[in-house]
Design a protein around this motif. Structure first.
Motif, mmCIF file in Angstrom:
data_model
loop_
_atom_site.group_PDB
_atom_site.id
_atom_site.type_symbol
_atom_site.label_atom_id
_atom_site.label_comp_id
_atom_site.label_asym_id
_atom_site.label_seq_id
_atom_site.Cartn_x
_atom_site.Cartn_y
_atom_site.Cartn_z
ATOM 1 N N ILE A 95 0.858 -1.180 0.000
ATOM 2 C CA ILE A 95 0.000 0.000 0.000
ATOM 3 C C ILE A 95 0.893 1.229 0.000
ATOM 4 N N ILE A 96 0.520 2.231 -0.758
ATOM 5 C CA ILE A 96 1.287 3.466 -0.845
ATOM 6 C C ILE A 96 0.457 4.594 -0.258
ATOM 7 N N ASP A 97 0.863 5.033 0.928
ATOM 8 C CA ASP A 97 0.184 6.064 1.706
ATOM 9 C C ASP A 97 -1.192 5.589 2.189
ATOM 10 N N THR A 98 -1.698 6.272 3.195
ATOM 11 C CA THR A 98 -3.036 6.000 3.707
ATOM 12 C C THR A 98 -3.808 7.308 3.775
ATOM 13 N N PRO A 99 -5.135 7.264 3.749
ATOM 14 C CA PRO A 99 -5.921 8.485 3.831
ATOM 15 C C PRO A 99 -5.806 9.175 5.196
ATOM 16 N N TYR A 100 -6.487 10.306 5.299
ATOM 17 C CA TYR A 100 -6.331 11.248 6.410
ATOM 18 C C TYR A 100 -6.888 10.739 7.728
ATOM 19 N N THR A 101 -7.984 9.992 7.673
ATOM 20 C CA THR A 101 -8.704 9.611 8.884
ATOM 21 C C THR A 101 -8.995 8.114 8.871
ATOM 22 N N ASP B 181 -10.772 3.203 6.162
ATOM 23 C CA ASP B 181 -11.645 2.028 6.071
ATOM 24 C C ASP B 181 -12.288 1.935 4.692
ATOM 25 N N ALA B 182 -12.700 3.091 4.140
ATOM 26 C CA ALA B 182 -13.279 3.083 2.792
ATOM 27 C C ALA B 182 -12.243 2.631 1.765
ATOM 28 N N TRP C 157 -2.100 9.254 8.560
ATOM 29 C CA TRP C 157 -2.899 9.085 9.770
ATOM 30 C C TRP C 157 -3.860 7.913 9.702
ATOM 31 N N GLY C 158 -3.915 7.209 8.585
ATOM 32 C CA GLY C 158 -4.707 5.988 8.523
ATOM 33 C C GLY C 158 -3.940 4.734 8.883
ATOM 34 N N LEU C 159 -2.665 4.870 9.249
ATOM 35 C CA LEU C 159 -1.839 3.684 9.516
ATOM 36 C C LEU C 159 -2.383 2.827 10.651
ATOM 37 N N GLN C 160 -3.100 3.438 11.583
ATOM 38 C CA GLN C 160 -3.605 2.655 12.709
ATOM 39 C C GLN C 160 -4.632 1.617 12.262
ATOM 40 N N GLN C 161 -5.163 1.757 11.070
ATOM 41 C CA GLN C 161 -6.125 0.770 10.554
ATOM 42 C C GLN C 161 -5.420 -0.438 9.939
ATOM 43 N N LEU C 162 -4.093 -0.417 9.948
ATOM 44 C CA LEU C 162 -3.311 -1.545 9.432
ATOM 45 C C LEU C 162 -2.350 -2.021 10.519
ATOM 46 N N PRO C 163 -2.875 -2.502 11.635
ATOM 47 C CA PRO C 163 -2.007 -2.896 12.749
ATOM 48 C C PRO C 163 -1.061 -4.025 12.354
ATOM 49 N N HIS D 86 -11.968 23.892 4.803
ATOM 50 C CA HIS D 86 -11.129 22.880 4.166
ATOM 51 C C HIS D 86 -10.882 21.638 5.019
ATOM 52 N N PHE D 87 -11.032 21.754 6.332
ATOM 53 C CA PHE D 87 -10.737 20.615 7.198
ATOM 54 C C PHE D 87 -11.947 20.170 8.022
ATOM 55 N N GLY D 88 -13.031 20.941 7.973
ATOM 56 C CA GLY D 88 -14.195 20.609 8.784
ATOM 57 C C GLY D 88 -14.871 19.318 8.397
ATOM 58 N N LYS D 89 -14.614 18.820 7.191
ATOM 59 C CA LYS D 89 -15.228 17.558 6.745
ATOM 60 C C LYS D 89 -14.549 16.338 7.337
ATOM 61 N N PHE D 90 -13.408 16.526 8.018
ATOM 62 C CA PHE D 90 -12.647 15.406 8.565
ATOM 63 C C PHE D 90 -12.889 15.278 10.067
ATOM 64 N N ASP D 91 -12.938 14.040 10.528
ATOM 65 C CA ASP D 91 -13.030 13.764 11.959
ATOM 66 C C ASP D 91 -11.682 13.230 12.423
ATOM 67 N N PHE D 92 -10.960 14.046 13.167
ATOM 68 C CA PHE D 92 -9.627 13.676 13.627
ATOM 69 C C PHE D 92 -9.630 13.073 15.033
ATOM 70 N N ALA D 93 -10.800 12.871 15.586
ATOM 71 C CA ALA D 93 -10.870 12.337 16.950
ATOM 72 C C ALA D 93 -10.351 10.905 16.997
ATOM 73 N N GLY D 94 -9.601 10.586 18.023
ATOM 74 C CA GLY D 94 -9.168 9.223 18.266
ATOM 75 C C GLY D 94 -8.049 8.721 17.381
ATOM 76 N N ILE D 95 -7.422 9.603 16.626
ATOM 77 C CA ILE D 95 -6.336 9.159 15.754
ATOM 78 C C ILE D 95 -5.057 8.990 16.573
#
Length: 322
Positions: free
Chosen positions: A40-46, A51-52, A81-87, A130-139
């Motif tokens: 995998i090359i890079d992960t998404p923001y959240t 997951d998508a 910041w999506g790396l936590q979804q690939l433990p 520009h950033f309000g569409k993202f949920d950064f909680a719990g990252i």
């Protein structure tokens, strides 16, 4: 292509493009798959975006391919910041990327800037836009597990993969991913398509040099960090833009103009028509000025964002004529 789909651009090579231009944070991601192995090359923001992305990956490759290797092109959160979804995955990056992570804004800081700033002032308005569409909680920000300098070679199934360090350029720790058999380069944020870039490390001649290295590899397709796929011709146009911007920085600094003044002049002239987010010129020109002034101090990222936000605020009230 729907935002949740993968697009195959070469045998075993896929691109995930979650958004379009004129916004922040919607980074392109990639997948290389051969036999029962993948990269995998890079992960998404959240986590939600990741997951998508991973759902699209599983749909494309099936349940038996291991998703246990990730190449990180640089440390910006919208690529990591999506790396936590690939433990448990092995995460490849440059030594400098690991060192740079401590300078990156934390997810909690972005949450604060979105929710606790004044929406009637430029910075608060800009972060919500520009950033309000993202949920950064719990990252949880995870570091790379395998770092290198220079070059690192992998084999994914039967396919060779080359990781080339090209920073400092966009950030201090950039790398690009070269797939020599498929003639594809994942450029990370060395390259932006459709929008003005926001280069944080520089100088611009190092960004241009990284692009020249990509062209020397003779790719058929270049995957930018953001925006649509590019051909070598598109990348040459981007290098012309970078070189002209460096010339303008040198000229206007010599005239005694600040980086922000220079950005406003270039925007008013509409020197680079068709590119979104022109306020980012304040960021990239400030980076170039630091090098021209031989300043060694790290940039104040919030100050740079505030400069961009004020220009964006003004443009929202008085957009450029078209």
């Amino acid at each position: 292509m729907a935002p949740t789909d993968l697009k195959q651009i070469a045998p075993g090579v896929f691109v995930w493009q979650p958004g379009h231009t004129a916004t922040w944070g919607m980074a392109n991601c990639g997948l290389v798959v051969s036999e029962d192995q993948s990269l995998i090359i890079d992960t998404p923001y959240t986590p939600a975006l990741t997951d998508a992305f991973l759902t699209a990956v599983r749909t494309a490759v099936g349940p038996n391919v291991a998703l246990d290797q990730v190449a990180v092109t640089h440390a910006n959160g919208d690529h990591t910041w999506g790396l936590q979804q690939l433990p448990g995955a092995e995460v490849f990056a440059t030594h400098a990327t690991l060192e740079h992570q401590c300078l990156e804004p934390k997810p909690q800081q972005l949450q604060t800037l979105i929710h606790d700033t004044d929406p009637d002032q430029p910075l608060g308005w800009y972060f919500r836009k520009h950033f309000g569409k993202f949920d950064f909680a719990g990252i949880k920000v995870l570091p790379p597990t395998t770092t290198f300098a220079g070059r690192h070679d992998l084999v994914v199934g039967q396919e060779p993969v080359q990781l080339h360090e090209v920073g400092p350029a966009h950030t201090v720790g950039d790398l690009m991913v070269h797939l020599p058999v498929q003639r594809v380069v994942f450029a990370g944020d060395i390259v932006f398509a459709g929008d003005h870039p926001s280069h944080w490390a520089g100088p611009l001649d190092r960004v241009s040099a990284a692009c020249a290295r990509i062209l020397e590899l003779d790719p058929e397709w270049i995957v930018p960090g953001h925006g649509p796929l590019m051909t070598p011709g598109d990348l040459r146009d981007y290098v012309d833009y970078l070189d002209d911007l460096a010339d303008q920085a040198y000229l206007m600094r010599g005239q005694g103009r600040s980086a922000v003044e220079a950005a406003r002049i270039l925007i008013k002239e509409d020197r680079y028509p068709g590119l979104g987010l022109p306020e980012r010129l304040a960021i990239t020109l400030s980076t170039e000025y630091r090098h021209l002034n031989q300043e060694s101090a790290s940039p104040d990222l919030l100050e740079l964002m505030n400069h961009a936000a004020r220009i964006g605020w003004d443009l929202s009230a008085n957009p450029l004529p078209r």
